[in-house]
Write a protein that holds these residues in place. Structure first.
Motif, PDB file in Angstrom:
ATOM      1  N   ARG A 103      16.242  12.989 -26.603  1.00  0.00           N
ATOM      2  CA  ARG A 103      17.050  12.569 -25.456  1.00  0.00           C
ATOM      3  C   ARG A 103      16.177  12.244 -24.245  1.00  0.00           C
ATOM      4  N   ILE A 104      15.183  13.096 -23.997  1.00  0.00           N
ATOM      5  CA  ILE A 104      14.316  12.858 -22.843  1.00  0.00           C
ATOM      6  C   ILE A 104      13.472  11.606 -23.055  1.00  0.00           C
ATOM      7  N   VAL A 105      12.920  11.456 -24.253  1.00  0.00           N
ATOM      8  CA  VAL A 105      12.083  10.290 -24.539  1.00  0.00           C
ATOM      9  C   VAL A 105      12.877   9.004 -24.411  1.00  0.00           C
ATOM     10  N   LEU A 106      14.102   9.006 -24.892  1.00  0.00           N
ATOM     11  CA  LEU A 106      14.946   7.811 -24.778  1.00  0.00           C
ATOM     12  C   LEU A 106      15.157   7.436 -23.314  1.00  0.00           C
ATOM     13  N   GLU A 107      15.425   8.418 -22.469  1.00  0.00           N
ATOM     14  CA  GLU A 107      15.637   8.147 -21.043  1.00  0.00           C
ATOM     15  C   GLU A 107      14.355   7.632 -20.397  1.00  0.00           C
ATOM     16  N   VAL A 108      13.231   8.227 -20.742  1.00  0.00           N
ATOM     17  CA  VAL A 108      11.951   7.776 -20.190  1.00  0.00           C
ATOM     18  C   VAL A 108      11.691   6.324 -20.556  1.00  0.00           C
ATOM     19  N   LYS A 109      11.927   5.971 -21.800  1.00  0.00           N
ATOM     20  CA  LYS A 109      11.682   4.597 -22.246  1.00  0.00           C
ATOM     21  C   LYS A 109      12.605   3.607 -21.552  1.00  0.00           C
ATOM     22  N   GLU A 110      13.858   3.982 -21.361  1.00  0.00           N
ATOM     23  CA  GLU A 110      14.795   3.086 -20.682  1.00  0.00           C
ATOM     24  C   GLU A 110      14.392   2.876 -19.222  1.00  0.00           C
ATOM     25  N   LEU A 111      13.965   3.943 -18.575  1.00  0.00           N
ATOM     26  CA  LEU A 111      13.577   3.836 -17.167  1.00  0.00           C
ATOM     27  C   LEU A 111      12.276   3.053 -17.002  1.00  0.00           C
ATOM     28  N   THR A 112      11.302   3.304 -17.862  1.00  0.00           N
ATOM     29  CA  THR A 112      10.028   2.577 -17.732  1.00  0.00           C
ATOM     30  C   THR A 112      10.191   1.088 -18.017  1.00  0.00           C
ATOM     31  N   GLY A 124       6.640  -1.777  -2.129  1.00  0.00           N
ATOM     32  CA  GLY A 124       7.458  -2.799  -2.748  1.00  0.00           C
ATOM     33  C   GLY A 124       7.733  -2.596  -4.223  1.00  0.00           C
ATOM     34  N   ARG A 125       7.464  -1.404  -4.744  1.00  0.00           N
ATOM     35  CA  ARG A 125       7.684  -1.149  -6.157  1.00  0.00           C
ATOM     36  C   ARG A 125       9.083  -0.597  -6.428  1.00  0.00           C
ATOM     37  N   SER A 126       9.585  -0.895  -7.603  1.00  0.00           N
ATOM     38  CA  SER A 126      10.842  -0.276  -8.045  1.00  0.00           C
ATOM     39  C   SER A 126      10.499   1.073  -8.667  1.00  0.00           C
ATOM     40  N   VAL A 127      11.224   2.106  -8.269  1.00  0.00           N
ATOM     41  CA  VAL A 127      10.870   3.486  -8.633  1.00  0.00           C
ATOM     42  C   VAL A 127      12.074   4.201  -9.218  1.00  0.00           C
ATOM     43  N   ALA A 128      11.821   4.989 -10.261  1.00  0.00           N
ATOM     44  CA  ALA A 128      12.833   5.871 -10.830  1.00  0.00           C
ATOM     45  C   ALA A 128      12.264   7.280 -10.897  1.00  0.00           C
ATOM     46  N   VAL A 129      13.123   8.259 -10.673  1.00  0.00           N
ATOM     47  CA  VAL A 129      12.740   9.667 -10.782  1.00  0.00           C
ATOM     48  C   VAL A 129      13.670  10.336 -11.780  1.00  0.00           C
ATOM     49  N   LEU A 130      13.074  10.982 -12.770  1.00  0.00           N
ATOM     50  CA  LEU A 130      13.827  11.675 -13.805  1.00  0.00           C
ATOM     51  C   LEU A 130      13.576  13.168 -13.703  1.00  0.00           C
ATOM     52  N   LYS A 131      14.646  13.931 -13.630  1.00  0.00           N
ATOM     53  CA  LYS A 131      14.592  15.397 -13.682  1.00  0.00           C
ATOM     54  C   LYS A 131      15.302  15.800 -14.968  1.00  0.00           C
ATOM     55  N   PRO A 132      14.567  16.083 -16.047  1.00  0.00           N
ATOM     56  CA  PRO A 132      15.239  16.400 -17.311  1.00  0.00           C
ATOM     57  C   PRO A 132      16.170  17.599 -17.215  1.00  0.00           C
ATOM     58  N   GLY A 133      15.688  18.688 -16.640  1.00  0.00           N
ATOM     59  CA  GLY A 133      16.509  19.888 -16.563  1.00  0.00           C
ATOM     60  C   GLY A 133      16.520  20.483 -15.173  1.00  0.00           C
ATOM     61  N   GLN A 134      17.701  20.532 -14.560  1.00  0.00           N
ATOM     62  CA  GLN A 134      17.875  21.129 -13.231  1.00  0.00           C
ATOM     63  C   GLN A 134      18.556  22.477 -13.407  1.00  0.00           C
ATOM     64  N   THR A 135      17.937  23.523 -12.912  1.00  0.00           N
ATOM     65  CA  THR A 135      18.544  24.847 -13.007  1.00  0.00           C
ATOM     66  C   THR A 135      18.827  25.409 -11.615  1.00  0.00           C
ATOM     67  N   GLY A 136      19.700  26.400 -11.586  1.00  0.00           N
ATOM     68  CA  GLY A 136      20.025  27.048 -10.325  1.00  0.00           C
ATOM     69  C   GLY A 136      20.940  26.251  -9.428  1.00  0.00           C
ATOM     70  N   MET A 137      21.664  25.295 -10.000  1.00  0.00           N
ATOM     71  CA  MET A 137      22.563  24.453  -9.219  1.00  0.00           C
ATOM     72  C   MET A 137      23.911  24.344  -9.921  1.00  0.00           C
ATOM     73  N   ALA A 138      24.974  24.544  -9.164  1.00  0.00           N
ATOM     74  CA  ALA A 138      26.318  24.363  -9.701  1.00  0.00           C
ATOM     75  C   ALA A 138      26.665  22.882  -9.695  1.00  0.00           C
ATOM     76  N   PRO A 139      27.644  22.460 -10.490  1.00  0.00           N
ATOM     77  CA  PRO A 139      28.069  21.054 -10.468  1.00  0.00           C
ATOM     78  C   PRO A 139      28.440  20.619  -9.050  1.00  0.00           C
ATOM     79  N   GLY A 140      27.951  19.453  -8.658  1.00  0.00           N
ATOM     80  CA  GLY A 140      28.266  18.925  -7.335  1.00  0.00           C
ATOM     81  C   GLY A 140      27.271  19.295  -6.263  1.00  0.00           C
ATOM     82  N   GLU A 141      26.447  20.303  -6.500  1.00  0.00           N
ATOM     83  CA  GLU A 141      25.435  20.670  -5.511  1.00  0.00           C
ATOM     84  C   GLU A 141      24.281  19.671  -5.542  1.00  0.00           C
ATOM     85  N   ALA A 142      23.639  19.520  -4.398  1.00  0.00           N
ATOM     86  CA  ALA A 142      22.501  18.605  -4.296  1.00  0.00           C
ATOM     87  C   ALA A 142      21.270  19.252  -4.906  1.00  0.00           C
TER      88      ALA A 142
END
Length: 242
Positions: free
Chosen positions: A97-106, A35-53
């Motif tokens: 940038r990463i810290v700002l996103e972490v704080k907003e999500l938490t 029953g918890r609200s959950v967020a997942v942050l991936k700061p840097g995704q490599t090996g993926m073209a735009p639009g790929e999962a």
């Protein structure tokens, strides 16, 4: 009642392809089921073209549509984020940038999981920014995903030394993929891994657990210790394979 996870947790690994995304999805799935609200942050995704999962999409496939998914930067070549950013000409990530996103999500979720790229000390920019730096900046604990087989003890011990030297806390380690027929080294490593990690073994995700999203939360709960929201018994598991 099992309190499970809450707050902020970084998911790192002793290398690439060790099962970080599978473990991140498992943590998210059991938290959602509780029953918890959950967020997942991936700061840097490599090996993926735009639009790929990418990894976030995989977490969403397994943990369900209620999980908030964030990816800050994507680079097409399967390299360390710093190298991939430089070769692509795209902007590299910054700590701010990463810290700002972490704080907003938490601020908006019960549990935030931050999945790293590769291992703890992989560089995100040419200044040497690492996942360890981000964890120190925001005070997050680091869960390490390890492999089961021969060679894992040394990489686990080195990772533990890096955590300690930076004053980073860890709840423990999780084996990212446990085969149906483990070999001798794997079975012995169940007892040895916590010694080298200096932290408890908190789960072992069975190989193939991510193949089908149906029932994934149940499989995840069975593979994660109560400290992570599951029902897995480390002592019983180790005794079974000794």
């Amino acid at each position: 009642m099992n309190p499970g996870l809450h707050g902020l947790l970084f998911v790192s690994g002793t290398g690439t392809e060790v099962g970080k995304t599978a473990v991140t999805a498992a943590l998210a799935a059991v938290a959602v089921r509780a029953g918890r609200s959950v967020a997942v942050l991936k700061p840097g995704q490599t090996g993926m073209a735009p639009g790929e999962a990418g990894d976030c999409a995989e977490v969403g496939r397994l943990a369900g549509p209620t999980v908030t998914l964030r990816e800050l930067a994507r680079y097409p070549e399967p390299l360390a984020p710093d190298t991939a950013a430089r070769r692509s000409g795209l902007p590299a990530l910054t700590l701010d940038r990463i810290v700002l996103e972490v704080k907003e999500l938490t601020a908006a979720h019960d549990l935030v999981l931050v999945e790293g790229a590769g291992g703890l000390l992989v560089r995100y920019n040419e200044d040497g920014l690492t996942l360890a730096d981000v964890a120190r900046a925001v005070g997050g604990e680091v869960l390490t995903v390890v492999t089961a087989g021969l060679g894992t003890l040394n990489s686990t011990a080195l990772n533990a030394e890096a955590l300690r030297s930076r004053g980073l806390r860890t709840p423990g380690i999780v084996i990212g993929s446990w085969p149906a027929e483990p070999d001798l080294a794997m079975r012995c490593n169940l007892a040895d891994l916590p010694k080298d990690a200096g932290a408890p073994l908190l789960g072992a995700l069975p190989a193939g657990a991510v193949a089908d999203p149906a029932g994934f939360a149940d499989r995840a709960a069975a593979a994660l210790a109560p400290e992570l929201g599951g029902e897995w018994d480390a002592a019983g598991f180790t005794a079974r394979w000794s």
